[in-house]
Motif scaffolding. Structure first.
Motif, mmCIF file in Angstrom:
data_model
loop_
_atom_site.group_PDB
_atom_site.id
_atom_site.type_symbol
_atom_site.label_atom_id
_atom_site.label_comp_id
_atom_site.label_asym_id
_atom_site.label_seq_id
_atom_site.Cartn_x
_atom_site.Cartn_y
_atom_site.Cartn_z
ATOM 1 N N ASN A 251 0.824 -1.209 0.000
ATOM 2 C CA ASN A 251 0.000 0.000 0.000
ATOM 3 C C ASN A 251 0.858 1.259 0.000
ATOM 4 O OD1 ASN A 251 -2.256 -1.621 0.053
ATOM 5 N ND2 ASN A 251 -2.596 -1.418 2.253
ATOM 6 N N LEU A 254 2.076 1.891 -3.444
ATOM 7 C CA LEU A 254 1.027 2.495 -4.275
ATOM 8 C C LEU A 254 0.913 3.985 -3.988
ATOM 9 C CD1 LEU A 254 -1.795 -0.225 -4.050
ATOM 10 C CD2 LEU A 254 -0.258 0.228 -5.967
ATOM 11 N N ASP A 272 -8.059 3.582 0.072
ATOM 12 C CA ASP A 272 -8.565 2.411 -0.649
ATOM 13 C C ASP A 272 -8.719 2.635 -2.149
ATOM 14 O OD1 ASP A 272 -8.642 0.937 1.641
ATOM 15 O OD2 ASP A 272 -10.762 1.329 2.073
ATOM 16 N N ASP A 275 -5.864 1.425 -4.256
ATOM 17 C CA ASP A 275 -5.842 -0.006 -4.541
ATOM 18 C C ASP A 275 -6.770 -0.322 -5.711
ATOM 19 O OD1 ASP A 275 -5.061 -2.773 -3.857
ATOM 20 O OD2 ASP A 275 -7.175 -2.996 -3.368
ATOM 21 N N HIS A 276 -7.936 0.334 -5.712
ATOM 22 C CA HIS A 276 -8.886 0.135 -6.814
ATOM 23 C C HIS A 276 -8.261 0.596 -8.123
ATOM 24 C CE1 HIS A 276 -12.650 -0.071 -9.019
ATOM 25 N NE2 HIS A 276 -12.441 1.165 -9.431
ATOM 26 N N ARG A 279 -5.632 -1.964 -9.210
ATOM 27 C CA ARG A 279 -6.211 -3.178 -9.776
ATOM 28 C C ARG A 279 -6.804 -2.916 -11.156
ATOM 29 N NH1 ARG A 279 -6.269 -7.109 -5.943
ATOM 30 N NH2 ARG A 279 -5.964 -6.398 -3.804
#
Length: 548
Positions: A251, A254, A272, A275-276, A279
């Motif tokens: 994380n 990222l 969050d 992360d989306h 992906r």
């Protein structure tokens, strides 16, 4: 040598010295227990050490073990090897292995700690971090901070690797000066440090991040050299009870990517949505790989128009990706993605193949221009690919133009020059694309085999309102002409801009929405016999979309 009753029958001088005696005769005829008590009385062993040694030697003499090690109070390392002899008892060989033990310890340390800074390395970090987090209070927040030092390669190239190493040690010292006793500091890579620390709250963790960034950014004095460095950082924060170091590190990485691309304060905290986004990007990468392999990407063409005749003389081939689920994906997104994945040359090949094939359908009436990336320019096979494609479709080389940016040229100027020289010698036109947005070095125009300059759209954005922009644009065009280069001006959008360029600038070609957005090869074919005056008239009557 010990007999069956564990009494010494033979001893040499080396064994005597190792056990603290001056002469081997002192050992002979003594039992193991007597020998050890004598050694203790002479101060060679303390009680704890003696007890440990007694157990080890008994096991060896009893046959329970064949080999064991022992560390003396003087920190000497000994290795005992017992060899039973049915007729005489047991032969015990005592070897001083201190140098070997020290070497093994050094090797172990090198495997666990960074030799340059002395900090725990990647393999040791999890162990040290685990021990640290076991001491924090319940309810505490744990922050993992990935720190990336900007410009280390530039420092190495400018001052040498010795200065670069000293700089890294100085950065490590500053990190430790922030609050070394309350954090785990590790060096993971050449320019990457990782910090782990506890805070009473999320806000306190952010304040500590700010303090770290302020401390390590800025100027360093290294061996008399003033070196200014920048720092980017990604941060992941979690409750101590929910700690997952591997997930936190991912994380934080990222967040670091986001900090490098988007934020002004040089650091970012993971949320969050990152992360989306990650992906989604990973999925797009997979889809892009398949689309390139399947030939699912298309090519669109934007007209390039002669300023004097207002006739289309060429068009630029532009890659397009219509995703089956997400629709049109911007080239600004998928082309850097293809470069990152190492697929850019495959993409370029497909564009070259399609562009030359479409050019053959236009009966050699107009030329076509394709873009080459820095990776393409380092690949000598690209010359053969272009040659064979031109021959296969029976297209004259002068009908193909390759466009390269200044940034692509500077990556490897020698190889780039060789590739471009071969293409030019074959009769292919070579254009510098987006001129004015990169290095804008006149040496590139003078030394490299360039035939055309394409001036970036930013130069004409305000020429209608700003006289200085008009003068600057005219100066660049005149300079290019004096070097024997033709000029295309990109980004033409209004008839007012067109009139100024025609009257005052003197460029040969223009390209932009005024004469058409990117369109299909069939639409280009329909425009071959349409004078561009009609498009200018349509522009004045707001009818341009009808002609696209």
């Amino acid at each position: 040598m010990f007999d069956s009753g564990q009494t010494i029958t033979v001893a040499n001088m080396r064994a005597a010295k190792m056990l603290g005696f001056d002469r081997p005769e002192t050992l002979q005829g003594r039992s193991l227990d007597v020998l050890l008590r004598l050694a203790q009385l002479r101060g060679h062993f303390n009680d704890d050490t003696l007890a440990s040694l007694r157990v080890k030697m008994r096991d060896l003499l009893n046959g329970s073990k064949q080999r064991d090690t022992f560390v003396s109070p003087a920190n000497r390392h000994y290795e005992f090897t017992a060899t039973p002899d049915p007729q005489h008892g047991t032969v015990l060989v005592i070897q001083d292995v201190t140098r070997r033990a020290d070497a093994e310890a050094q090797i172990n340390r090198m495997a666990r700690y960074d030799s340059l800074t002395g900090l725990p390395n990647r393999s040791q970090f999890a162990e040290v971090a685990g021990a640290y987090t076991g001491t924090v209070q319940l309810g505490a927040q744990i922050a993992l901070m990935v720190v990336d030092i900007d410009g280390l390669k530039r420092t190495n190239d400018t001052f040498g690797h010795r200065i670069g190493d000293e700089l890294l040690r100085a950065v490590a010292d500053r990190l430790a000066s922030v609050d070394a006793s309350q954090a785990v500091i590790s060096r993971f890579g050449s320019d990457e440090f990782v910090l782990l620390f506890a805070a009473t709250s999320h806000d306190e963790a952010l304040l500590r991040v700010e303090r770290v960034m302020a401390t390590i950014s800025g100027q360093y004095i290294v061996s008399g050299h003033e070196i200014l460095i920048g720092v980017h950082s990604g941060v992941a924060i979690a409750e101590a009870t929910k700690l997952d170091l591997a997930a936190m590190h991912m994380n934080a990485d990222l967040a670091l990517d986001v900090a490098k691309k988007e934020t002004q304060k040089k650091w970012a905290v993971f949320v969050d949505t990152m992360d989306h986004s990650f992906r989604s990007k990973q999925r797009l990468k997979g889809d892009l790989r398949k689309a390139i392999a399947d030939g699912a990407l298309s090519v669109a063409y934007q007209p390039i128009v002669n300023v004097r005749t207002l006739r289309m003389t060429a068009c630029e081939a532009l890659s397009r990706w219509d995703h089956p689920e997400f629709g049109a994906i911007s080239p600004a997104e998928f082309i850097p993605m293809a470069e990152e994945m190492g697929l850019i040359s495959e993409l370029t090949r497909s564009v070259i193949e399609r562009a030359i094939m479409d050019c053959s359908k236009w009966e050699s009436r107009i030329a076509v221009s394709v873009n080459l990336s820095s990776h393409d320019l380092r690949n000598m096979d690209m010359v053969n690919i272009i040659h064979s494609t031109l021959r296969r479709h029976d297209i004259e080389p002068h009908l193909l133009e390759v466009e390269v940016t200044e940034g692509a040229i500077i990556t490897d100027r020698e190889t780039t020059g060789s590739v471009l020289a071969e293409l030019k010698d074959y009769g292919i036109q070579v254009a510098i694309d987006d001129f004015g947005t990169g290095y804008s070095s006149l040496s590139y125009l003078k030394d490299l085999p360039v035939t055309k300059v394409k001036i970036d759209r930013s130069f004409i954005a305000d020429i209608v309102k700003e006289g200085r922009s008009l003068k600057l644009l005219r100066g660049i065009v005149q300079m290019s002409h004096e070097l024997g280069l033709s000029v295309t001006i990109e980004g033409l959008e209004t008839s007012e801009q067109s009139e100024l360029i025609n009257q005052w600038i003197g460029a040969e070609y223009v390209q932009g929405y005024l004469y058409g957005a990117a369109m299909s090869a069939d639409e280009i074919a329909k425009l071959l016999d349409i004078p561009m005056e009609q498009r200018l008239l349509a522009a004045k009557n707001d009818l341009v979309p009808l002609l696209h």
